[in-house]
Structures are given as C-alpha cells and as structure tokens.
Design a protein around this motif. Structure first.
Motif, PDB file in Angstrom:
ATOM      1  N   ALA A 179      31.363-118.448  68.318  1.00 31.39           N
ATOM      2  CA  ALA A 179      31.915-117.630  69.396  1.00 31.39           C
ATOM      3  C   ALA A 179      33.386-117.335  69.153  1.00 31.39           C
ATOM      4  N   VAL A 180      34.103-118.339  68.671  1.00 29.63           N
ATOM      5  CA  VAL A 180      35.518-118.141  68.368  1.00 29.63           C
ATOM      6  C   VAL A 180      35.670-117.125  67.238  1.00 29.63           C
ATOM      7  N   ALA A 181      34.818-117.272  66.198  1.00 26.36           N
ATOM      8  CA  ALA A 181      34.896-116.368  65.055  1.00 26.36           C
ATOM      9  C   ALA A 181      34.629-114.924  65.482  1.00 26.36           C
ATOM     10  N   LEU A 182      33.608-114.736  66.348  1.00 26.67           N
ATOM     11  CA  LEU A 182      33.285-113.391  66.804  1.00 26.67           C
ATOM     12  C   LEU A 182      34.392-112.828  67.681  1.00 26.67           C
ATOM     13  N   ALA A 183      35.011-113.694  68.466  1.00 24.56           N
ATOM     14  CA  ALA A 183      36.108-113.232  69.317  1.00 24.56           C
ATOM     15  C   ALA A 183      37.274-112.741  68.475  1.00 24.56           C
ATOM     16  N   GLN A 184      37.425-113.314  67.281  1.00 22.62           N
ATOM     17  CA  GLN A 184      38.516-112.936  66.393  1.00 22.62           C
ATOM     18  C   GLN A 184      38.078-111.918  65.331  1.00 22.62           C
ATOM     19  N   ALA A 185      36.865-111.373  65.461  1.00 24.54           N
ATOM     20  CA  ALA A 185      36.336-110.457  64.465  1.00 24.54           C
ATOM     21  C   ALA A 185      37.169-109.183  64.389  1.00 24.54           C
ATOM     22  N   LYS A 186      37.239-108.649  63.190  1.00 23.75           N
ATOM     23  CA  LYS A 186      37.854-107.328  63.022  1.00 23.75           C
ATOM     24  C   LYS A 186      36.861-106.287  63.504  1.00 23.75           C
ATOM     25  N   ARG A 187      37.356-105.324  64.248  1.00 15.83           N
ATOM     26  CA  ARG A 187      36.493-104.262  64.773  1.00 15.83           C
ATOM     27  C   ARG A 187      37.028-102.917  64.285  1.00 15.83           C
ATOM     28  N   TRP A 188      36.223-102.293  63.457  1.00 17.51           N
ATOM     29  CA  TRP A 188      36.602-101.012  62.855  1.00 17.51           C
ATOM     30  C   TRP A 188      35.762 -99.891  63.451  1.00 17.51           C
ATOM     31  N   ARG A 189      36.275 -98.679  63.265  1.00 19.70           N
ATOM     32  CA  ARG A 189      35.503 -97.482  63.594  1.00 19.70           C
ATOM     33  C   ARG A 189      35.253 -96.678  62.316  1.00 19.70           C
ATOM     34  N   MET A 190      34.068 -96.138  62.217  1.00 21.62           N
ATOM     35  CA  MET A 190      33.702 -95.274  61.087  1.00 21.62           C
ATOM     36  C   MET A 190      33.367 -93.891  61.633  1.00 21.62           C
ATOM     37  N   VAL A 191      34.089 -92.878  61.170  1.00 20.60           N
ATOM     38  CA  VAL A 191      33.751 -91.500  61.523  1.00 20.60           C
ATOM     39  C   VAL A 191      32.948 -90.898  60.383  1.00 20.60           C
ATOM     40  N   THR A 192      32.076 -89.960  60.710  1.00 20.02           N
ATOM     41  CA  THR A 192      31.198 -89.377  59.695  1.00 20.02           C
ATOM     42  C   THR A 192      31.203 -87.854  59.792  1.00 20.02           C
ATOM     43  N   SER A 193      30.631 -87.238  58.773  1.00 22.84           N
ATOM     44  CA  SER A 193      30.475 -85.785  58.754  1.00 22.84           C
ATOM     45  C   SER A 193      29.077 -85.359  59.191  1.00 22.84           C
ATOM     46  N   TRP A 194      28.312 -86.291  59.780  1.00 25.85           N
ATOM     47  CA  TRP A 194      26.888 -86.044  60.014  1.00 25.85           C
ATOM     48  C   TRP A 194      26.514 -86.085  61.490  1.00 25.85           C
ATOM     49  N   PRO A 195      25.467 -85.350  61.869  1.00 27.09           N
ATOM     50  CA  PRO A 195      24.881 -85.560  63.189  1.00 27.09           C
ATOM     51  C   PRO A 195      24.386 -87.002  63.315  1.00 27.09           C
ATOM     52  N   LYS A 196      24.305 -87.486  64.518  1.00 20.84           N
ATOM     53  CA  LYS A 196      23.930 -88.883  64.758  1.00 20.84           C
ATOM     54  C   LYS A 196      22.594 -89.219  64.117  1.00 20.84           C
ATOM     55  N   ARG A 197      22.601 -90.259  63.264  1.00 21.57           N
ATOM     56  CA  ARG A 197      21.408 -90.806  62.638  1.00 21.57           C
ATOM     57  C   ARG A 197      20.594 -89.748  61.882  1.00 21.57           C
ATOM     58  N   LEU A 198      21.286 -88.777  61.293  1.00 23.49           N
ATOM     59  CA  LEU A 198      20.615 -87.775  60.474  1.00 23.49           C
ATOM     60  C   LEU A 198      19.911 -88.454  59.306  1.00 23.49           C
ATOM     61  N   PRO A 199      18.609 -88.191  59.091  1.00 18.65           N
ATOM     62  CA  PRO A 199      17.925 -88.781  57.930  1.00 18.65           C
ATOM     63  C   PRO A 199      18.702 -88.495  56.651  1.00 18.65           C
ATOM     64  N   GLY A 200      18.875 -89.501  55.845  1.00 21.90           N
ATOM     65  CA  GLY A 200      19.697 -89.374  54.648  1.00 21.90           C
ATOM     66  C   GLY A 200      21.094 -89.879  54.926  1.00 21.90           C
ATOM     67  N   PRO A 201      22.106 -89.010  54.902  1.00 20.09           N
ATOM     68  CA  PRO A 201      23.495 -89.484  55.006  1.00 20.09           C
ATOM     69  C   PRO A 201      23.840 -90.128  56.340  1.00 20.09           C
TER      70      PRO A 201
END
Length: 358
Positions: A24-46
C-alpha cells in the motif's frame, strides 16, 4: 504468558502489519504518468498497442509506475503528441514517427519507407543494424526517447471511391496519405491530405477525400472505410511496414530508477513483437470479412502506377538525404541495411512464399 512470549508476539504482529502495509505504501508512492496517443480510443492495432504497453509497465513494475492512456483529442490533438511529450505536458506518447517528418525529415524512416524494409527487416535494422542509436540521436533535440511500441505489419495501398485503372485516375485525387508515401502520391498527381485517423470516414463520406490509406485490413475495418470507398488496392508500396512508436520524455526518463527504465524498454519491445503477431491474425480475418461479407473489391494497382511510384520513391529518398547531415546518416544506414538484407530476403521468405504457391 511470560514477558518474553508477549514480546515475541508483539514483534511478530508488528512485522506482519509492516508486510501487509508495504504494498500500500509502495502504491501510494507510485509514479503516475499520462500517455497521449494519435489514435481513437482502443483502435484495433495501434490504439490497443498503447493500452497494452501501459498495462505491461504497471504489471512488471508491481504498480510502481502507472500510466493513464488518452485517445487523440482528449489531451492534445493526434498530430501534437511529439510536442506534448517533449514539452513536458505529459510523460509518454504513442504515435507514428512519420508524423514528424516536417520537423525532422529522417523521422519517416522509423515508421516506413515506400518500397522499403518489411516488418522483420525493419526490426532487424532498428535492433541489430544501428537504427536505434540513430533514432535516439535524431529525437534528442525534441526532448524525447523513442522506442518501437507496436507494428501493424505490411499495409495496403489505399481505399478509393472509384477504380484506379491508370496514373490519369490519380491526378487531382484527394487522398489521405502521410509520410513519404504521401509524397509519392503527390508526385503521381494526387493531392495528399493529413487527415487524423478518427476523421477519415467522415471526410470520405462528405467528399473531402476521394481515397485514403491508413493501415491494413485488421485496423481499417474498424474505421468502416469500406462503407464509402469499396475499392481496396494493393500492394502497399507506400507503407511496407507499420512501426508504432512510444515516446518517453527525456526529463521523465532521467527520473526513473534503472529497473524501471528496463521495464519500460521491455514493455515496448514485447508489444512490438506481440502487435505484429496479432496483426497478422487480424489482417487475415478482416480481409476475409471485407471481401466475403462486405463485398469489398480487392484490386491490384496497375503496373504503370507501381513502376512510376518506385521511380518517384528513389528520387524522394535521394532528396531527403540531402536535407541535412542527420537525414543523410539515417538514410545511409537504412538503405545500406536494405541493400545488405535484400539478397537473403529473396532466397528466404520470397522463395518460400513462391514455393508454397499460396
């Protein structure tokens, strides 16, 4: 109960509590990143590659690095991923390198080149032929570190509303086509457009586009392009490979421990391998569905178009190499590798396919 026994039990309880609370401590200290994409949400493939990269990183890191994936337009538009990652808006991106050829011409080599390396050859160049070191050097000025993070395999030549029976049919034709393949189409008389993936279908429906190339059957079918452009052409001379790239902010990268860096690198590499395997299956299944269920006309470009495109491609690559010293380095590495591997490809995969007869 003796004093010693009570002390032992108390110590054991404290140890157990610490063991339970550590995750729980480790998760509380987890790094949280954001990833932006060039794709529609959950597009098959990319689109799915982006999701799986994030899932692998979270799993392999035990939750110490967690990444939220955003579809194109949720944080930044599809063609602003590089700037968003390099500028520190987000820590990570999933996109395609040829979107950045206007910023750095040699970037196109890391997605695909007309009449260039096949998927297996491309991976060999990047991983074992010096391509990755040049890629790192190429992208350092943008503040990002690149990885292969997926592959859609051999692509198709494009969807067209009307048949293409000769070069004359390409003149004035508005086609969604990016990268060096788009420049080939331009020199054959067409007008290439940089339409975002999520806007291709509506652009075809409205007549803004007369044709479009995107990826291959496994991804194209999800966009529904067959509904308004029933003529599906190959070979995909414009995109014989389809590498997707993961970008990591150099600032964020430098803040990772060595084990997390290894996890990110391995997650991307695993997805590059898995995605290519999955797309072979999806492309085969989708092609059958397009032809048999949706009555798509699978057609072959006339020889005169392929020959003219090959000649134009050679000129384009020569011109690109002269743009700047970095472009020359990447060009020479890529084309040199292509020349070296060509002999083996002819007597291996090409010969096997011809012998197989289907």
């Amino acid at each position: 109960m003796t004093t010693i026994t009570r002390r032992h039990l108390a110590g054991a309880a404290i140890g157990a509590a610490a063991a339970v609370s550590a995750p729980a401590v480790a998760l509380a200290q987890a790094k949280r990143w954001r990833m932006v994409t060039s794709w529609p949400k959950r597009l098959p493939g990319p689109g799915m590659s982006a999701e799986r990269v994030a899932e692998r990183i979270a799993a392999m890191s035990g939750g110490r690095l967690q990444i939220t994936v955003h579809a194109a337009g949720e944080v930044v538009p599809a063609f602003e991923v590089l700037d968003a990652v390099g500028g520190g808006v987000v820590e990570m991106g999933h996109t395609a390198a040829f979107y950045w050829q206007g910023k750095q011409p040699a970037a196109a080599f890391y997605t695909t080149v007309p009449f260039g390396l096949t998927p297996a050859e491309h991976v060999a160049w990047v991983e074992a032929g010096g391509g990755q070191a040049l890629w790192d050097e190429l992208y350092a000025p943008f503040g990002v570190k690149p990885f292969m993070g997926g592959n859609t395999g051999v692509c198709m030549g494009g969807w067209f509303r009307k048949p293409v029976v000769g070069i004359a049919d390409l003149r004035g034709l508005k086609i969604r086509s990016l990268g060096l393949g788009g420049e080939v189409y331009r020199r054959l008389g067409a007008t290439p457009q940089t339409t975002a993936p999520g806007e291709i279908l509506t652009s075809l429906q409205s007549g803004v586009l007369d044709g479009a190339e995107f990826v291959g059957p496994g991804t194209d079918i999800a966009l529904g392009l067959y509904r308004v452009a029933p003529h599906y052409y190959g070979p995909g001379f414009n995109k014989p490979n389809g590498t997707g790239e993961c970008l990591v902010s150099l600032a964020a990268w430098s803040g990772l421990d060595a084990d997390l860096k290894a996890i990110v690198a391995h997650a991307c590499a695993a997805e590059a391998t898995f995605a290519l395997s999955e797309m072979e299956r999806l492309n085969a299944e989708a092609l059958a569905a397009l032809v048999e269920r949706h009555k798509v006309k699978l057609e072959t470009f006339p020889d005169e178009i392929v020959a003219a495109a090959r000649a134009q491609s050679a000129e384009i690559l020569a011109e690109l190499a002269g743009r700047n010293p970095m472009a020359r380095k990447v060009h020479d590495s890529y084309t040199g590798f292509r020349d070296r591997v060509a002999g083996w490809s002819r007597v291996s995969i090409r010969a096997v396919l011809e012998a197989r007869g289907s």
